[in-house]
Scaffold this active site. Structure first.
Site, PDB file in Angstrom:
ATOM      1  N   HIS A  80       0.836  -1.201   0.000  1.00 15.47           N
ATOM      2  CA  HIS A  80       0.000   0.000   0.000  1.00 15.47           C
ATOM      3  C   HIS A  80       0.869   1.248   0.000  1.00 15.47           C
ATOM      4  CE1 HIS A  80      -3.796  -2.071   0.487  1.00 15.47           C
ATOM      5  NE2 HIS A  80      -3.289  -2.791   1.470  1.00 15.47           N
ATOM      6  N   CYS A 117      -1.007   2.134  -4.996  1.00 13.82           N
ATOM      7  CA  CYS A 117      -1.738   3.273  -5.536  1.00 13.82           C
ATOM      8  C   CYS A 117      -0.756   4.408  -5.827  1.00 13.82           C
ATOM      9  CB  CYS A 117      -2.807   3.728  -4.540  1.00 13.82           C
ATOM     10  SG  CYS A 117      -4.109   2.504  -4.260  1.00 13.82           S
TER      11      CYS A 117
END
Length: 283
Positions: A189, A231
């Protein structure tokens, strides 16, 4: 764009495994969305002055550093992302001596895993699918997976009791020099210019730029392939300035990175979209 990135991953890992002798000088069309500050500059829009900033090599000395930085059962796919590339490199002839594998969580042995000790990316098939844990040698696990450990691996700086010194937790880092081709993979992440390690600390884009600059000054690589899966993944390459680095990722600035599919037998998403497409192509 996702198709383009898949093709880039396919081509770059193929070069890493197959021993390509040269690099294409053809440039792709610039990205249409000019609002994106982060682009794949090292590939589509090179920031270097020469036509071809990459020096061709024979790819006979290869080292890979593979990191899955996420904990918890719902991050199953991050472990399969890392292990899929690990197994691909092993099948390509790269030995464990030249691979550093860092897994932040022991997902195969998680109490929620219906197939204890196994992990699947292509379907569990009632426990008979392709188990990615087969023959795996993990170098760093659990709380040992930290930003400091990651940077030490790239710079060849052992902790006391590691390397050539006999100790309880001895680890031998692969030798790297100016003839070594290095692949660095981060999956987990993150966001704009940062990548999380176990939700407790962050690796910043300037940290990546700094460690690559130090590696270049120390002559610890010839060509370097940097893959980030998170991301806004491409922002991790924003500040890289040293030559001979390919930087690719699973998403642009302002974009998310997604899983490919889930497995009802496992009960989780089992692999990232980028890795699923790339691994299928490379098989």
């Amino acid at each position: 764009m996702r198709l383009s990135i898949t093709l880039l991953i396919f081509g770059l890992i193929s070069l890493f495994l197959a021993g390509a002798q040269g690099q294409s000088k053809q440039r792709a069309t610039p990205l249409n969305n000019r609002r994106h500050e982060s682009t794949i500059r090292n590939i589509i829009q090179p920031r270097f002055t020469q036509d071809d900033p990459l020096i061709s090599g024979n790819h006979t000395s290869n080292v890979a550093v593979i990191v899955s930085s996420s904990r918890y059962w719902f991050n199953y796919r991050h472990v399969t992302n890392a292990l899929s590339i690990y197994q691909l490199l092993k099948r390509g002839g790269i030995s464990d001596d030249n691979i550093i594998l860092m897994l932040a969580d022991d997902i195969p042995c998680n109490m929620r895993n219906p197939f204890r000790g196994k992990i699947f990316s292509r379907g569990a098939n009632w426990g008979m699918g392709d188990d990615l844990m087969e023959g795996v040698e993990i170098d760093y696990s659990g709380t040992d997976v930290t930003v400091d450990a990651f940077l030490r691996v790239l710079l060849g700086r052992n902790l006391p009791g590691e390397g050539e010194t006999k100790g309880l937790h001895r680890r031998s880092l692969p030798k790297m020099d100016e003839n070594t081709n290095v692949m660095v993979l981060l999956t987990g992440h993150g966001g704009d210019n940062f990548f999380k390690f176990q939700d407790g600390e962050e690796l910043m884009s300037h940290d990546i730029a700094s460690v690559f600059s130090q590696m270049y000054a120390m002559k610890r690589y010839k060509e370097l392939l940097f893959i980030s899966d998170t991301c806004q993944a491409f922002t991790m390459a924003d500040e890289i300035k040293v030559p001979n680095v390919y930087s690719v990722g699973s998403s642009l600035k302002g974009q998310n990175s997604y899983a490919s599919h889930s497995d009802p037998q496992v009960g989780q998403s089992v692999i990232g979209e980028l890795f699923c497409s790339s691994i299928v192509s490379l098989r």
